[in-house]
Scaffold this active site. Structure first.
Site, PDB file in Angstrom:
ATOM      1  CG  HIS A 100      -2.110  -0.860   1.744  1.00 20.80           C
ATOM      2  ND1 HIS A 100      -1.394  -2.306   2.285  1.00 20.80           N
ATOM      3  CD2 HIS A 100      -2.859  -1.204   1.488  1.00 20.80           C
ATOM      4  CE1 HIS A 100      -2.295  -3.298   2.389  1.00 20.80           C
ATOM      5  NE2 HIS A 100      -3.445  -1.801   2.051  1.00 20.80           N
ATOM      6  CG  ASP A 103       2.142  -0.699   3.331  1.00 22.70           C
ATOM      7  OD1 ASP A 103       1.161  -0.337   4.228  1.00 22.70           O
ATOM      8  OD2 ASP A 103       1.657  -1.669   2.801  1.00 22.70           O
TER       9      ASP A 103
HETATM   10  C1  XUL Z   1      -7.133  -6.067   4.371  1.00 18.68           C
HETATM   11  C2  XUL Z   1      -7.170  -7.046   3.373  1.00 18.68           C
HETATM   12  C3  XUL Z   1      -5.925  -5.890   2.843  1.00 18.68           C
HETATM   13  C4  XUL Z   1      -5.969  -6.115   1.071  1.00 18.68           C
HETATM   14  C5  XUL Z   1      -5.260  -5.100   0.160  1.00 18.68           C
HETATM   15  O1  XUL Z   1      -8.015  -7.528   5.197  1.00 18.68           O
HETATM   16  O2  XUL Z   1      -6.907  -8.165   3.365  1.00 18.68           O
HETATM   17  O3  XUL Z   1      -5.028  -6.158   3.006  1.00 18.68           O
HETATM   18  O4  XUL Z   1      -5.238  -7.517   1.278  1.00 18.68           O
HETATM   19  O5  XUL Z   1      -5.641  -3.652   0.907  1.00 18.68           O
END
Ligand code: XUL
Ligand code: CO
Length: 440
Positions: A100, A103
């Site tokens: 993300h 991150d």
């Molecule tokens: C949350 C989840 C996230 C997504 C990406 O449950 O799975 O980490 O994979 O935003």
């Protein structure tokens, strides 16, 4: 560079008899299964957030891990984290990562500051990718942690919040493209509602579709050729999330003319939160031509939330890999360990052990799935079960030449109709067990 995991060397395949916790027992990257090497079939990825950012806290307790990697300022931490991440992935032979925006760089005080921070770390990531050969499986924007997204991002009630989300997506797409990512994920953590009393559901879904169309138009305009994924999840953090499960997402994509651009990123723990099996969600995606990628983890059947455990249940990995092989394997997707070590597994070594356990579980799943397909008994059973649709009246139904009237005429001539064919569930389950454990 000293190395952040200097106590651990390169993880190697030692075979099923090995008692070395820091060795693969089943994942042999170069071994060929179903026509490709395990490395090519499994396309393992590390999740930046759980693996390198999470301090391991839970809603009642503080973190148990230090993930500052010796950094003193937020930017120093971000940079050290990148070195640590690539060292970790190289040691495990993990070929992909997922991130993300939040991150990889601190958000700072403004969007401009966030973008400047991102611009400072992206060249470092690029350099490390080049050095190690690790590639980007997918990028995404975190549109759920910051309080501004309390009412959603693409489904926010505020146009300013919607615009801010759009800006974050634009930048995350730019980075994904810059790093040669093969996918981009939308997980709508806050795209849902707490109460319908305050919610214009139709309008929110229209807006979400508007945002996704904008993202596709923008990225395709910049020459992006990778996949777009939606990751279904029924609840948590919101009470109800619009991307509830694979079938719900499909209906949304079809309604808003997005189905040609999007595939699904199926997460095991999200499937069980929706009261489905992992296999079910993968099957729905596969038969509708939208299977894309996988967030590999497992939940705890006794808990009602997303525990994101490392996947070790070989039945589940087997059923998963059966779906993957039947879909023709991964194209741009892969197996991203969206999984976290337990709060009590606080040693850096636990992280390696957890990844090894997950990679081995999927290697076993792949091998057994391949055996099931080559053995043929399960497929034969299913083919025989529908055999009556291959000739006679069944073939007329399938070809479309039968009508209600012609079927009624036919049925009247049949006399008593009784179903005599067993569903064979216990037989099929025992076939799978014998294929799994035949070496014992
Ligand atoms: C949350 C989840 C996230 C997504 C990406 O449950 O799975 O980490 O994979 O935003
Ligand atoms: Co996920």
């Amino acid at each position: 560079m000293a190395g952040y995991f200097s106590g651990v060397g390169k993880i190697r395949y030692e075979g099923p008899q090995s008692k070395n916790p820091l060795a693969f027992k089943f994942y042999n990257p170069e071994a060929v299964v179903a026509g490709r090497t395990m490395r090519e079939q499994l396309r393992f990825a590390a999740s930046f957030w759980h693996t390198f950012c999470s301090e391991g806290g839970d809603m009642f307790g503080d973190g148990t891990r230090d993930v500052s990697f010796g950094g003193k300022t937020p930017m120093e931490v971000a940079k050290n984290r990148i070195y640590a991440a690539f060292e970790f992935m190289s040691k495990l032979g993990i070929e992909y990562f997922c991130f993300h925006d939040r991150d990889i760089a601190p958000e700072g005080e403004s969007l401009a500051e966030f973008w400047a921070n991102l611009d400072e770390v992206v060249p470092l990531i690029k350099e490390q990718m080049k050095k190690t050969g690790v590639k980007l499986l997918w990028g995404t924007a975190n549109l759920f942690s910051h309080p501004r997204y309390v009412h959603g991002a693409g489904t926010a009630a505020s146009a300013d919040v919607f615009a801010y989300a759009a800006a974050q997506i634009k930048k995350a797409l730019d980075i994904t493209i810059e790093l040669g990512g093969s996918g981009y994920v939308f997980w709508g953590g806050r795209e849902g509602y707490e109460t319908l009393l305050n919610t214009d559901m139709g309008f929110e879904l229209d807006n979400l579709a508007r945002l996704l169309h904008m993202a596709v138009d923008y990225a395709r305009g910049k020459g992006y050729r990778g996949d777009f994924y939606i990751e279904p999840k029924p609840k948590e953090p919101t009470k109800h999330q619009y991307d509830y499960d694979a079938a719900t997402v499909l209906a949304f994509l079809r309604k808003y003319d997005l189905v040609d651009e999007f595939r699904l990123n199926i997460e095991a723990n999200h499937a069980t939160l929706a009261q489905h099996s992992f296999q079910h969600e993968l099957r729905v995606a596969r038969i509708n031509g939208v299977f894309g990628s996988i967030d590999a983890n497992q939940g705890d059947m006794l808990l009602g939330w997303d525990t994101d455990q490392f996947p070790t249940d070989v039945y589940n990995t087997t059923h998963c890999m059966l779906e993957v092989l039947r879909a023709g394997g991964f194209r741009n997707g892969g197996l991203n360990f969206d999984a976290k070590i337990r709060r009590a597994s606080m040693n850096p070594r636990d992280l390696f052990v957890a990844y090894i356990a997950g990679m081995d579980a999927f290697a076993l799943g792949l091998r057994i799935a391949d055996r099931i397909i080559r053995d043929g008994r399960v497929d034969q059973f299913v083919a025989d079960r529908y055999a009556s649709f291959r000739t006679g009246i069944g073939a007329e139904i399938v070809s479309g030449s039968a009508t209600l009237e012609s079927l009624a005429d036919y049925a009247l001539r049949l006399g008593r109709v009784e179903e005599k064919n067993s569903g064979g569930q216990e037989y099929l389950e025992s076939v799978i067990n014998s294929l799994m454990f035949s070496g014992i």
